[in-house]
Scaffold this motif. Structure first.
Motif, PDB file in Angstrom:
ATOM      1  N   CYS A 109      52.846  69.978  58.428  1.00 47.80           N
ATOM      2  CA  CYS A 109      54.265  70.324  58.552  1.00 47.80           C
ATOM      3  C   CYS A 109      54.828  69.909  59.906  1.00 47.80           C
ATOM      4  O   CYS A 109      55.997  69.524  60.013  1.00 47.80           O
ATOM      5  CB  CYS A 109      54.459  71.820  58.329  1.00 47.80           C
ATOM      6  SG  CYS A 109      54.199  72.346  56.625  1.00 47.80           S
ATOM      7  N   ASP A 115      55.465  66.297  59.682  1.00 51.01           N
ATOM      8  CA  ASP A 115      56.596  66.085  58.773  1.00 51.01           C
ATOM      9  C   ASP A 115      57.926  66.357  59.461  1.00 51.01           C
ATOM     10  O   ASP A 115      58.855  65.546  59.376  1.00 51.01           O
ATOM     11  CB  ASP A 115      56.434  66.999  57.559  1.00 51.01           C
ATOM     12  CG  ASP A 115      57.610  66.906  56.604  1.00 51.01           C
ATOM     13  OD1 ASP A 115      57.848  65.804  56.064  1.00 51.01           O
ATOM     14  OD2 ASP A 115      58.291  67.923  56.399  1.00 51.01           O
ATOM     15  N   ILE A 116      58.042  67.468  60.175  1.00 57.31           N
ATOM     16  CA  ILE A 116      59.319  67.820  60.780  1.00 57.31           C
ATOM     17  C   ILE A 116      59.629  66.932  61.983  1.00 57.31           C
ATOM     18  O   ILE A 116      60.807  66.599  62.245  1.00 57.31           O
ATOM     19  CB  ILE A 116      59.343  69.320  61.167  1.00 57.31           C
ATOM     20  CG1 ILE A 116      60.792  69.782  61.355  1.00 57.31           C
ATOM     21  CG2 ILE A 116      58.496  69.594  62.388  1.00 57.31           C
ATOM     22  CD1 ILE A 116      60.937  71.283  61.474  1.00 57.31           C
ATOM     23  N   LEU A 141      62.158  65.931  54.552  1.00 56.88           N
ATOM     24  CA  LEU A 141      61.307  67.121  54.610  1.00 56.88           C
ATOM     25  C   LEU A 141      60.414  67.206  53.372  1.00 56.88           C
ATOM     26  O   LEU A 141      60.863  66.952  52.256  1.00 56.88           O
ATOM     27  CB  LEU A 141      62.156  68.387  54.701  1.00 56.88           C
ATOM     28  CG  LEU A 141      62.769  68.727  56.051  1.00 56.88           C
ATOM     29  CD1 LEU A 141      63.579  70.013  55.935  1.00 56.88           C
ATOM     30  CD2 LEU A 141      61.706  68.888  57.128  1.00 56.88           C
ATOM     31  N   TRP A 155      55.893  72.710  53.050  1.00 56.77           N
ATOM     32  CA  TRP A 155      56.427  73.870  53.765  1.00 56.77           C
ATOM     33  C   TRP A 155      56.288  75.146  52.936  1.00 56.77           C
ATOM     34  O   TRP A 155      55.970  76.214  53.468  1.00 56.77           O
ATOM     35  CB  TRP A 155      57.894  73.629  54.132  1.00 56.77           C
ATOM     36  CG  TRP A 155      58.035  72.745  55.328  1.00 56.77           C
ATOM     37  CD1 TRP A 155      58.282  71.402  55.352  1.00 56.77           C
ATOM     38  CD2 TRP A 155      57.904  73.135  56.702  1.00 56.77           C
ATOM     39  NE1 TRP A 155      58.320  70.931  56.640  1.00 56.77           N
ATOM     40  CE2 TRP A 155      58.093  71.978  57.489  1.00 56.77           C
ATOM     41  CE3 TRP A 155      57.650  74.349  57.331  1.00 56.77           C
ATOM     42  CZ2 TRP A 155      58.036  72.008  58.882  1.00 56.77           C
ATOM     43  CZ3 TRP A 155      57.592  74.388  58.724  1.00 56.77           C
ATOM     44  CH2 TRP A 155      57.786  73.223  59.476  1.00 56.77           C
TER      45      TRP A 155
END
Length: 437
Positions: free
Chosen positions: A303, A306-307, A325, A330
């Motif tokens: 995550c 990813d962010i 996203l 998530w």
């Protein structure tokens, strides 16, 4: 114990890790597994309309819809063989529903809607328990329910007669209609998926991810999208129109599943080859504290990648940020943290397992009591029948007759010998009662 203004002891651990046996290598391995998933997410998943994995998931969705159409009775000719548009058209005719409105004019102007977003706004089109409930409700009551801009809109529709004589049968056929119609929309509509030069063209608008419809309730925030500012509900609808559907969700799940698999594999590998555990004790399961923490660390690494990627490549456009996203990652990450917190505050899987074991023990005790009650009734039935007959006797002769029948039926030994009258007239006669064993 120590208070917040005291220095914690050297061996104090954070809440999530205080009961685990993870060492630094466990954390490094799980972080590396999550990072591998993050790299794949960044370079191979990308955006819905520019994704290597999404092209694969789209193709898989087409094959699944065609296979389902064939199982439903679709018999294509030579020209229709492999034609996704024809397969979708067959399913659309076979699984008709009454809540498939596509334009604002069909909604009496109550909300803005088009073919690009009606699969998200219509609650019956959600592949989730929420969608199932509203689909069956709409079919039973001839209504149509929509969720838009934080508000729920319900309108009456044409009378929709479900098959079945009873309510249970109608609900069953309503569920079948719901699933069949979802499959007809899974790969887009028949009008948006045609054939050109012997090949399918167009991607169409599929169905949403499970529970994605709840984002329509998020009527808050002012996020920058180009020159305008929009709330989260509007951005979620726009993201769906840009291709963020269930097929793209399948592509997003690949790095998540890979990171999860690698983490479980290396946990089992170390457990067997380094610690010498038996193979049956190296099967990953949620009862292992260290594995649960490793999966959380792996999810955190994925995550984080990813962010950071979404923030760096969005250029300040929140719609692009949202499209990049990985919502499945998530969701799984937050869900695992929630479960772990529940475990540490006393509502974990061990406690639930204990409650289940106690419940099973109570069920066994109830069954045993019922069995004992049945045996008791069976054993006391002759005595109860005798009491009823004794109560109904209206004369000494009837009473004597009942007593003789009772002693014979219950196989009781008489307390006298010979004739009863002669025995009672003998002043030396004695009644001897023996306990039945």
């Amino acid at each position: 114990m120590y208070t917040t203004n005291q220095t914690p002891p050297p061996d104090a651990k954070p809440l999530l890790t205080q009961h685990t046996h993870c060492d630094r290598y466990d954390y490094l391995i799980s972080a590396a597994c999550g990072a591998i998933g993050g790299i794949i997410d960044i370079f191979l998943v990308n955006l819905p309309k520019n994704s290597s994995f999404c092209a694969i998931s789209d193709s898989a969705a087409d094959k699944l819809v065609i296979k389902f159409a064939e199982l439903s009775g679709w018999k294509p000719n030579l020209l229709q063989k492999g034609n996704i548009s024809s397969a979708i058209g067959y399913l659309e005719k076979s699984y008709k529903i009454n809540y498939d409105q596509r334009y604002s004019s069909e909604m009496q102007g109550l909300l803005k809607m088009s073919t690009k977003n009606h699969h998200m706004l219509s609650l019956g089109h959600s592949p989730s328990p929420i969608g199932l409930f509203f689909s069956v409700l709409s079919q039973l009551t001839s209504t149509s329910s929509f969720l838009s801009q934080g508000e729920m809109v319900m309108i009456p529709t044409r009378d929709f007669g479900l098959s079945g004589d009873s309510l249970i049968e109608r609900i069953f056929f309503g569920v079948v209609n719901w699933f069949g119609h979802l499959m007809s929309d899974f790969a887009g509509s028949s009008g948006s998926r045609g054939m050109r030069d012997g090949k399918n063209y167009g991607r169409g608008t599929g169905i949403i991810l499970p529970f994605y419809e709840l984002l329509s309730l998020c009527k808050f925030g002012k996020f920058q999208v180009g020159d305008a500012r929009q709330d989260l509900a509007t951005i979620a609808v726009r993201a769906f129109q840009e291709g963020y559907d269930l097929r793209f969700g399948m592509a997003l799940s690949v790095p998540v599943l890979l990171a999860d698999f690698l983490t479980r594999f290396f946990w089992s590998f170390r457990r067997h080859f380094q610690y010498g555990k038996k193979l049956k004790d190296c099967i990953p399961n949620q009862k292992e504290d260290d594995l649960r923490i490793m999966l959380i660390v792996s999810g955190a690494a994925l995550c984080t990648a990813d962010i950071l990627d979404a923030a760096f490549r969005s250029g300040g456009n929140f719609l692009t940020f949202f499209l990049r996203l990985n919502l499945p990652a998530w969701f799984l990450f937050v869900w695992r943290i929630f479960k772990e917190l529940c475990f540490h505050i006393g509502m974990g899987e061990r406690e639930l397992a204990a409650y289940e074991e106690l419940n099973n023990a109570l069920k066994d005790a109830i069954r045993e009591l019922k069995s004992m009650e049945a045996d008791f009734r069976e054993q006391t039935k002759p005595y109860l029948d005798a009491v009823k007959k004794l109560s109904a006797a209206s004369s000494p002769d009837e009473l004597n007759q009942v007593l003789f029948e009772m002693t014979s039926k219950l196989k009781l030994e008489l307390p006298w010998e010979g004739d009863f009258n002669e025995h009672m007239s003998n002043k030396d006669g004695i009644l001897r009662f023996k306990q039945k064993r």
